[in-house]
Design an enzyme around this catalytic site. Structure first.
Site, PDB file in Angstrom:
ATOM      1  N   ASP A  41     -22.951  44.042  35.837  1.00 50.82           N
ATOM      2  CA  ASP A  41     -22.309  42.822  36.336  1.00 50.82           C
ATOM      3  C   ASP A  41     -23.301  41.897  37.026  1.00 50.82           C
ATOM      4  O   ASP A  41     -22.954  41.107  37.902  1.00 50.82           O
ATOM      5  CB  ASP A  41     -21.164  43.171  37.301  1.00 50.82           C
ATOM      6  CG  ASP A  41     -21.647  43.961  38.515  1.00 50.82           C
ATOM      7  OD1 ASP A  41     -22.819  44.409  38.502  1.00 50.82           O
ATOM      8  OD2 ASP A  41     -20.870  44.121  39.466  1.00 50.82           O
ATOM      9  N   HIS A 245     -49.574  36.166  23.682  1.00 54.67           N
ATOM     10  CA  HIS A 245     -48.438  36.158  24.599  1.00 54.67           C
ATOM     11  C   HIS A 245     -48.364  37.467  25.386  1.00 54.67           C
ATOM     12  O   HIS A 245     -47.277  37.973  25.655  1.00 54.67           O
ATOM     13  CB  HIS A 245     -47.131  35.901  23.838  1.00 54.67           C
ATOM     14  CG  HIS A 245     -47.029  34.513  23.308  1.00 54.67           C
ATOM     15  ND1 HIS A 245     -46.099  34.146  22.354  1.00 54.67           N
ATOM     16  CD2 HIS A 245     -47.729  33.389  23.590  1.00 54.67           C
ATOM     17  CE1 HIS A 245     -46.244  32.858  22.071  1.00 54.67           C
ATOM     18  NE2 HIS A 245     -47.225  32.387  22.796  1.00 54.67           N
ATOM     19  N   ASP A 262     -53.095  32.568  32.213  1.00 55.66           N
ATOM     20  CA  ASP A 262     -52.284  31.442  31.736  1.00 55.66           C
ATOM     21  C   ASP A 262     -51.029  31.440  32.596  1.00 55.66           C
ATOM     22  O   ASP A 262     -50.147  32.289  32.436  1.00 55.66           O
ATOM     23  CB  ASP A 262     -51.945  31.636  30.256  1.00 55.66           C
ATOM     24  CG  ASP A 262     -51.204  30.448  29.640  1.00 55.66           C
ATOM     25  OD1 ASP A 262     -50.629  29.641  30.394  1.00 55.66           O
ATOM     26  OD2 ASP A 262     -51.187  30.348  28.401  1.00 55.66           O
ATOM     27  N   ASP A 274     -48.842  24.064  33.483  1.00 52.92           N
ATOM     28  CA  ASP A 274     -49.240  25.026  32.447  1.00 52.92           C
ATOM     29  C   ASP A 274     -50.753  24.987  32.345  1.00 52.92           C
ATOM     30  O   ASP A 274     -51.320  24.050  31.763  1.00 52.92           O
ATOM     31  CB  ASP A 274     -48.578  24.652  31.117  1.00 52.92           C
ATOM     32  CG  ASP A 274     -48.817  25.687  30.027  1.00 52.92           C
ATOM     33  OD1 ASP A 274     -49.470  26.706  30.304  1.00 52.92           O
ATOM     34  OD2 ASP A 274     -48.342  25.462  28.899  1.00 52.92           O
ATOM     35  N   HIS A 353     -53.925  29.295  16.783  1.00 52.43           N
ATOM     36  CA  HIS A 353     -52.802  28.513  17.306  1.00 52.43           C
ATOM     37  C   HIS A 353     -53.164  27.032  17.378  1.00 52.43           C
ATOM     38  O   HIS A 353     -54.318  26.639  17.160  1.00 52.43           O
ATOM     39  CB  HIS A 353     -52.361  29.042  18.679  1.00 52.43           C
ATOM     40  CG  HIS A 353     -53.415  28.989  19.752  1.00 52.43           C
ATOM     41  ND1 HIS A 353     -53.748  27.835  20.428  1.00 52.43           N
ATOM     42  CD2 HIS A 353     -54.204  29.968  20.282  1.00 52.43           C
ATOM     43  CE1 HIS A 353     -54.676  28.095  21.327  1.00 52.43           C
ATOM     44  NE2 HIS A 353     -54.985  29.379  21.249  1.00 52.43           N
ATOM     45  N   HIS A 357     -49.194  21.258  23.201  1.00 52.13           N
ATOM     46  CA  HIS A 357     -47.760  21.002  23.040  1.00 52.13           C
ATOM     47  C   HIS A 357     -47.335  20.003  24.112  1.00 52.13           C
ATOM     48  O   HIS A 357     -48.004  19.808  25.122  1.00 52.13           O
ATOM     49  CB  HIS A 357     -46.961  22.300  23.171  1.00 52.13           C
ATOM     50  CG  HIS A 357     -47.262  23.081  24.430  1.00 52.13           C
ATOM     51  ND1 HIS A 357     -46.729  22.757  25.658  1.00 52.13           N
ATOM     52  CD2 HIS A 357     -48.056  24.165  24.634  1.00 52.13           C
ATOM     53  CE1 HIS A 357     -47.168  23.601  26.569  1.00 52.13           C
ATOM     54  NE2 HIS A 357     -47.985  24.465  25.983  1.00 52.13           N
ATOM     55  N   HIS A 364     -42.757  24.091  26.679  1.00 52.31           N
ATOM     56  CA  HIS A 364     -42.950  23.558  25.328  1.00 52.31           C
ATOM     57  C   HIS A 364     -41.868  22.503  25.164  1.00 52.31           C
ATOM     58  O   HIS A 364     -40.767  22.776  24.685  1.00 52.31           O
ATOM     59  CB  HIS A 364     -42.833  24.668  24.279  1.00 52.31           C
ATOM     60  CG  HIS A 364     -44.037  25.560  24.252  1.00 52.31           C
ATOM     61  ND1 HIS A 364     -44.831  25.722  23.144  1.00 52.31           N
ATOM     62  CD2 HIS A 364     -44.611  26.324  25.209  1.00 52.31           C
ATOM     63  CE1 HIS A 364     -45.824  26.549  23.416  1.00 52.31           C
ATOM     64  NE2 HIS A 364     -45.708  26.929  24.671  1.00 52.31           N
ATOM     65  N   GLU A 387     -55.472  22.986  24.790  1.00 51.52           N
ATOM     66  CA  GLU A 387     -55.776  24.392  25.063  1.00 51.52           C
ATOM     67  C   GLU A 387     -56.390  25.123  23.880  1.00 51.52           C
ATOM     68  O   GLU A 387     -55.788  26.073  23.353  1.00 51.52           O
ATOM     69  CB  GLU A 387     -54.505  25.113  25.518  1.00 51.52           C
ATOM     70  CG  GLU A 387     -53.283  24.886  24.620  1.00 51.52           C
ATOM     71  CD  GLU A 387     -52.075  25.676  25.092  1.00 51.52           C
ATOM     72  OE1 GLU A 387     -52.205  26.898  25.295  1.00 51.52           O
ATOM     73  OE2 GLU A 387     -51.004  25.067  25.231  1.00 51.52           O
ATOM     74  N   TYR A 391     -60.515  34.144  20.054  1.00 51.50           N
ATOM     75  CA  TYR A 391     -60.003  35.485  20.294  1.00 51.50           C
ATOM     76  C   TYR A 391     -60.660  36.412  19.270  1.00 51.50           C
ATOM     77  O   TYR A 391     -60.306  36.375  18.082  1.00 51.50           O
ATOM     78  CB  TYR A 391     -58.482  35.506  20.158  1.00 51.50           C
ATOM     79  CG  TYR A 391     -57.832  34.345  20.895  1.00 51.50           C
ATOM     80  CD1 TYR A 391     -57.510  34.444  22.244  1.00 51.50           C
ATOM     81  CD2 TYR A 391     -57.602  33.129  20.245  1.00 51.50           C
ATOM     82  CE1 TYR A 391     -56.954  33.370  22.928  1.00 51.50           C
ATOM     83  CE2 TYR A 391     -57.056  32.054  20.919  1.00 51.50           C
ATOM     84  CZ  TYR A 391     -56.726  32.172  22.259  1.00 51.50           C
ATOM     85  OH  TYR A 391     -56.187  31.097  22.928  1.00 51.50           O
ATOM     86  N   ARG A 415     -59.409  31.123  26.541  1.00 50.69           N
ATOM     87  CA  ARG A 415     -58.633  29.900  26.362  1.00 50.69           C
ATOM     88  C   ARG A 415     -58.816  29.045  27.612  1.00 50.69           C
ATOM     89  O   ARG A 415     -58.868  29.573  28.725  1.00 50.69           O
ATOM     90  CB  ARG A 415     -57.146  30.216  26.130  1.00 50.69           C
ATOM     91  CG  ARG A 415     -56.298  28.986  25.861  1.00 50.69           C
ATOM     92  CD  ARG A 415     -54.927  29.356  25.281  1.00 50.69           C
ATOM     93  NE  ARG A 415     -54.085  30.150  26.168  1.00 50.69           N
ATOM     94  CZ  ARG A 415     -53.822  31.445  25.995  1.00 50.69           C
ATOM     95  NH1 ARG A 415     -54.368  32.102  24.973  1.00 50.69           N
ATOM     96  NH2 ARG A 415     -53.039  32.098  26.828  1.00 50.69           N
ATOM     97  N   GLU A 417     -57.092  25.540  29.262  1.00 52.67           N
ATOM     98  CA  GLU A 417     -55.930  24.658  29.057  1.00 52.67           C
ATOM     99  C   GLU A 417     -55.743  23.737  30.261  1.00 52.67           C
ATOM    100  O   GLU A 417     -55.727  24.186  31.405  1.00 52.67           O
ATOM    101  CB  GLU A 417     -54.669  25.503  28.872  1.00 52.67           C
ATOM    102  CG  GLU A 417     -53.386  24.692  28.792  1.00 52.67           C
ATOM    103  CD  GLU A 417     -52.163  25.589  28.684  1.00 52.67           C
ATOM    104  OE1 GLU A 417     -51.111  25.099  28.223  1.00 52.67           O
ATOM    105  OE2 GLU A 417     -52.261  26.785  29.056  1.00 52.67           O
TER     106      GLU A 417
END
Length: 443
Positions: A41, A245, A262, A274, A353, A357, A364, A387, A391, A415, A417
Site C-alpha cells: 500500500d 545507463h 552523470d 544534467d 549514442h 538531447h 530528455h 555529451e 567507451y 563522457r 556533458e
C-alpha cells in the site's frame, strides 16, 4: 498554512493563452499524473506530468485540466481532489476546488469525482478533441465515451467533434522554446548540479564505494532545496563507465581507474540539470586515459562551439563525431579514411549514442529534432545537452576491417556533458562551473 505555488500565476496564464490560441476550436483534455503503487500500500514518490504542470503548476495527483476555446467565458477548467480533512491527515494538504480557482487561475473547478458526469457537457460544441491516447487509462474511457455520445447524437443535433487529435505537437512546440523565467530556473539547476560534481571530485579516493560518492552528490541536491536527483545518478568506476545507463553504483573505486559521474538535480518546479564529468580516481591520468580524455574534450568543445541559431542538433552531433573519428584514427583505434568511417558507422563500437538531447521539465525533454526530411533549426531559448563520449570494452564486436583493441585501452569509459542554451548570437554554457580541463581533473 497552504504552500506557495512555485510558478508565477501570470506566467502560467500566458502559457495557457498561447495554447488556447493554437487549439483554435478544439477542446483539450490534459490529465495530470496518478499515483503509482511501489509495493503493497506504498506509492512511489509523486511526480507530476510535465505537460499538465507546464500549463497549470498544480502539483497534486489525479487532477485533469480542460482547455476550452469554444467556451471563452470559462476556457480553463480543473478537476481536482476535493478538500478532505481525513485524507489530509494521512497524505497532506490539498488545494481543493476553491484553491484551484484562487491560487491556480482556473475559471471553474470541480471535484475529480465529477469528471465523468461533467466532461460531455464541457466538450459539447468543440470542433475536435485533443487528448493523448494510450497514456491515461483512467481518463481515456471517459473522453472516448463523451465523444461517442456526440457521434451518436450527430444525426439529430447536426454537430459533433470531428476527430480526436494529439495535443503533443502544439504543446511540445511551446515547451521546446524556453522563456526567460525557465532559463533562470535551468541556470539554478545547473548551479546546484555543478557544485555537487565539484564536491564529489574533492572527496573521491581509492577504496570508496560508488554509492558513497552518490550520497555526497545527492545530499548536496537536497541541502540546496532541490527535490533530489533528476534521474538515477550514474557513478561508474572503471569498466562500469562503459555501461551507458549503469546505476547499480555498488562497486569500490580502484586505484588507476577513471570515475564517470552523470548526475543532475531536479528543482521544486521540476527544471533539471544534467552533467557528466570523468576523472581519475587517484588524481592522475594514465597515458591512455589522458589521450582519450583529451580527445573527448576536444570533441565536446567543438560541438559546444557549434551551438548557435540556425545550426541543428544533428549538426552538433556530426561535429563531435568527426573530431572523435579523426582522433581515433590518430591513436590507431580506427583505420581508414575519416569520411568513409563516419559513413559506415565503423566507430560505433566505441561511440554508440547521440551527442545530446533537449533539456527542460524532462531531462530528455520534448520537442522534435526533425520535421519530415528537415532537421529542426536551433533557435534562442532552446536548451540541449552536449555529451560525446568513448567507451572501450569487449561488449560490442569490432567491425570487420578495424583493429582489435589492445588490453591497455580496455575498461576506459569517458563522457563529458554540459547543458547549453541557444542565445541570440551563439550559446550559453549553463554548467560551466563544473570544471573539465585535464589539469582540473587531476590533483
Amino acid at each position: 498554512m497552504p504552500p506557495t505555488p512555485p510558478i508565477d500565476p501570470a506566467l502560467l496564464a500566458r502559457r495557457r493563452q498561447r495554447f488556447l490560441q493554437q487549439l483554435g476550436g478544439v477542446a483539450a483534455v490534459i490529465p495530470g499524473a496518478a499515483l503509482v503503487t511501489h509495493h503493497a500500500d506504498v506509492e512511489h514518490g509523486f511526480r507530476q506530468n510535465s505537460d499538465f504542470w507546464y500549463l497549470t503548476g498544480f502539483d497534486e495527483p489525479g487532477a485533469v485540466a480542460l482547455f476550452l476555446p469554444h467556451r471563452p467565458d470559462n476556457p480553463f477548467v480543473l478537476f481536482v481532489e476535493a478538500k478532505d480533512p481525513g485524507a489530509e491527515v494521512w497524505n497532506g494538504f490539498r488545494w481543493g476546488c476553491e484553491g484551484a480557482v484562487a491560487s491556480f487561475g482556473a475559471d471553474l473547478a470541480h471535484p475529480r469525482s465529477e469528471l465523468a458526469e461533467r466532461l460531455p457537457e464541457y466538450l459539447d460544441g468543440a470542433e475536435g478533441i485533443a487528448f493523448r491516447v494510450g497514456r491515461h487509462p483512467q481518463v481515456e474511457p471517459l473522453v472516448l465515451a463523451a465523444w461517442g455520445r456526440q457521434l451518436d447524437r450527430a444525426p439529430r443535433s447536426g454537430k459533433a467533434a470531428l476527430g480526436l487529435v494529439a495535443p503533443c505537437p502544439l504543446l511540445h512546440e511551446l515547451r521546446l522554446r524556453k522563456e526567460p523565467e525557465e532559463l533562470a530556473r535551468l541556470r539554478e539547476a545547473a548551479r546546484i548540479s555543478a557544485e555537487a560534481h565539484e564536491l564529489a571530485r574533492r572527496v573521491v579516493r581509492p577504496g570508496l564505494s560508488e554509492r558513497q560518492v552518490q550520497a555526497v552528490i545527492e545530499q548536496h541536491f537536497l541541502e540546496q532545496g532541490a527535490r533530489g536527483p533528476a534521474y538515477g545518478s550514474i557513478v561508474a568506476g572503471g569498466d562500469n563507465a562503459c555501461v551507458l545507463h549503469y546505476t547499480a553504483n555498488a562497486s569500490r573505486l580502484r586505484d588507476g581507474d577513471l570515475l564517470l559521474i552523470d548526475a543532475g538535480c531536479s528543482l521544486d518546479d521540476y527544471y533539471n540539470g544534467d552533467i557528466t564529468r570523468t576523472f581519475p580516481v587517484n588524481g592522475r591520468f594514465s597515458g591512455e586515459q589522458r589521450a582519450l580524455y583529451e580527445l573527448v574534450l576536444a570533441a565536446q568543445e567543438a560541438a559546444v562551439a557549434a551551438v548557435a541559431p540556425g545550426q541543428t542538433a544533428e549538426g552538433v552531433h556530426d561535429t563531435a563525431v568527426r573530431v572523435l573519428v579523426e582522433g581515433l584514427v590518430e591513436l590507431g583505434l580506427l583505420i581508414g579514411a575519416v569520411d568513409g568511417l563516419i559513413e559506415q558507422g565503423a566507430y560505433r563500437h566505441l561511440y554508440m549514442h547521440r551527442t545530446g538531447h533537449w533539456l527542460g521539465l524532462d531531462v530528455h525533454d520534448v520537442g522534435a529534432y526533425r520535421l519530415g526530411e528537415h532537421h529542426v533549426a536551433l533557435e534562442p531559448g532552446m536548451v540541449l545537452t552536449v555529451e560525446p563520449g568513448l567507451y572501450v570494452s569487449d561488449r560490442l564486436a569490432v567491425p570487420e576491417g578495424q583493429p582489435a583493441i589492445a588490453e591497455r585501452w580496455k575498461g576506459i569509459g569517458i563522457r563529458i556533458e554540459d547543458d547549453v542554451a541557444v542565445s541570440d548570437h551563439g550559446h550559453e554554457v549553463l554548467t560551466a562551473a563544473a570544471l573539465k580541463a585535464p589539469a582540473a581533473m587531476e590533483r
